[in-house]
Design an enzyme around this catalytic site. Structure first.
Site, PDB file in Angstrom:
ATOM      1  N   TYR A   1       0.868  -1.196   0.000  1.00  0.00           N
ATOM      2  CA  TYR A   1       0.000   0.000   0.000  1.00  0.00           C
ATOM      3  C   TYR A   1       0.899   1.238   0.000  1.00  0.00           C
ATOM      4  O   TYR A   1       0.705   2.175   0.785  1.00  0.00           O
ATOM      5  CB  TYR A   1      -0.925   0.033   1.224  1.00  0.00           C
TER       6      TYR A   1
ATOM      7  N   CYS B   1      -4.235   3.931  10.367  1.00  0.00           N
ATOM      8  CA  CYS B   1      -5.100   5.069  10.684  1.00  0.00           C
ATOM      9  C   CYS B   1      -6.357   4.614  11.418  1.00  0.00           C
ATOM     10  O   CYS B   1      -7.277   5.402  11.641  1.00  0.00           O
ATOM     11  CB  CYS B   1      -5.475   5.833   9.417  1.00  0.00           C
TER      12      CYS B   1
END
Length: 376
Positions: free
Chosen positions: A240, A335
């Site tokens: 990612y 996150c």
């Protein structure tokens, strides 16, 4: 921090506005520790804090109002435009640009999109500001109807905002919550914004993802670089990878680094950044991260993997692959600490040994967590 929009009740996007900042950080740290309480050996470093205002390098402004008097901000419960161009969490350069952009919308006669009536053209104005002060401006339109007028009046916008290095139009013809469409029309010769982060210049394309808070992002990458240096891996995969932030900061002449990202545009940006930095031991691949690792050969597995997934986490398949792989170290940047905890449960062979909360999003309940995981 006090906000007149919040106090007046017209915008509650910053749910912690008015809460003392030290308390915000302590609450985030406490929540993260509670979610990861199953790991008593985890050593927590001091949290990385931010300035309380003027920190957002991005502005996602919904366009409302009328052609002659557009609003830039959000929509209220009745779908009417609420102007937030003096929003205090935006970097000052973004706030300063918004009145000029509103004037340009009126000059070019770009009709704001009416969500209720489903008519009009301009849905959003998306801005990104680099540390240099240069800005990327993207107009999200329903169709090409206004393109010729934007072209006609663009020199006036560029004269008024010489710092606008990249300007584009994104076409989103569908009436749905997804902000951007597939087609991006570049209106300037330059198509990337240079975002200096630490000692690396990241090239951001129009659709490239970058962290919202540049100063905290620098510390995020610096922490990963420090942990990587301690482990001293020969090979690294950055899953990612986006525009290559982690991969580029971890690359040096002594290790091979590979970045994996599903977005071809982000990969193009990462490759340009690597070339600019003169890094030859780094490679970027446009592929789904989970599919990439599942298709890899055991002999190719790296010593260290960095994962920085979206809020849903890495998921069961990738977690299980990591659990059974030969990878010895993982740096997990998250996150969403809730999905982070779920992913860790699926990787019992890894122990989180160090952790850090980074307050990427002051005035909200969101934050970034970084963990160093070592195989038992």
């Amino acid at each position: 921090m006090q906000c007149s929009y919040f106090d007046a009740g017209v915008c509650r996007s910053c749910s912690l506005m008015g809460t003392e900042y030290t308390s915000q950080v302590l609450d985030k740290q406490s929540q993260c520790r509670a979610l990861l309480a199953a790991y008593p050996g985890l050593h927590w470093l001091d949290p990385v804090t931010s300035v309380e205002q003027d920190f957002r390098n991005k502005a996602k402004m919904v366009v409302g109002g009328s052609v002659g008097s557009p609003t830039l901000g959000i929509l209220d419960s009745e779908k009417n435009g609420v102007d937030l161009r003096q929003c205090g969490v935006l970097q000052p350069g973004l706030r300063d640009a918004l009145p000029t952009i509103a004037d340009f919308i009126a000059l070019a006669r770009i009709e704001p999109y009416d969500v209720t009536a489903r008519r009009g053209e301009l849905k959003y104005v998306l801005l990104t500001e680099a540390l240099s002060g240069e800005i990327m401006i993207r107009f999200v339109l329903r169709s090409r109807e206004a393109i010729s007028r934007i072209h006609k009046h663009l020199p006036k916008l560029q004269h008024a905002l010489p710092q606008a290095r990249v300007i584009s139009a994104n076409l989103q013809p569908e009436h749905k919550a997804i902000i951007e469409g597939e087609q991006e029309i570049m209106l300037t010769p330059t198509s990337t914004l240079t975002m200096r982060t630490g000692d690396i210049d990241l090239q951001l394309g129009a659709k490239s993802f970058f962290q919202t808070n540049t100063a905290v992002a620098e510390q995020l990458y610096a922490q990963a670089r420090q942990w990587s240096a301690e482990v001293n891996p020969r090979t690294v995969w950055d899953l990612y990878c986006g525009v290559g932030g982690f991969a580029l900061h971890l690359a040096d002449g002594q290790r091979t680094v590979k970045g994996i990202e599903v977005s071809p545009e982000a990969i193009e940006s990462a490759r340009a950044s690597a070339q600019d930095a003169g890094l030859t031991n780094i490679r970027f691949v446009a592929a789904d991260a989970t599919r990439f690792v599942l298709d890899s050969k055991p002999a190719d597995e790296p010593d260290l993997i960095v994962v920085n997934p979206p809020r849903r986490g890495v998921g069961q398949e990738l977690s299980q692959w990591l659990e059974t792989s030969s990878v010895t170290t993982v740096i997990y940047s998250s996150c969403n600490a809730t999905t982070l905890a779920t992913d860790l449960e699926a990787m019992p062979s890894f122990s989180p040994v160090r952790g850090r909360v980074l307050d990427m999003f002051p005035q909200t309940r969101h934050y970034e967590t970084m963990l160093l995981l070592e195989r038992r």
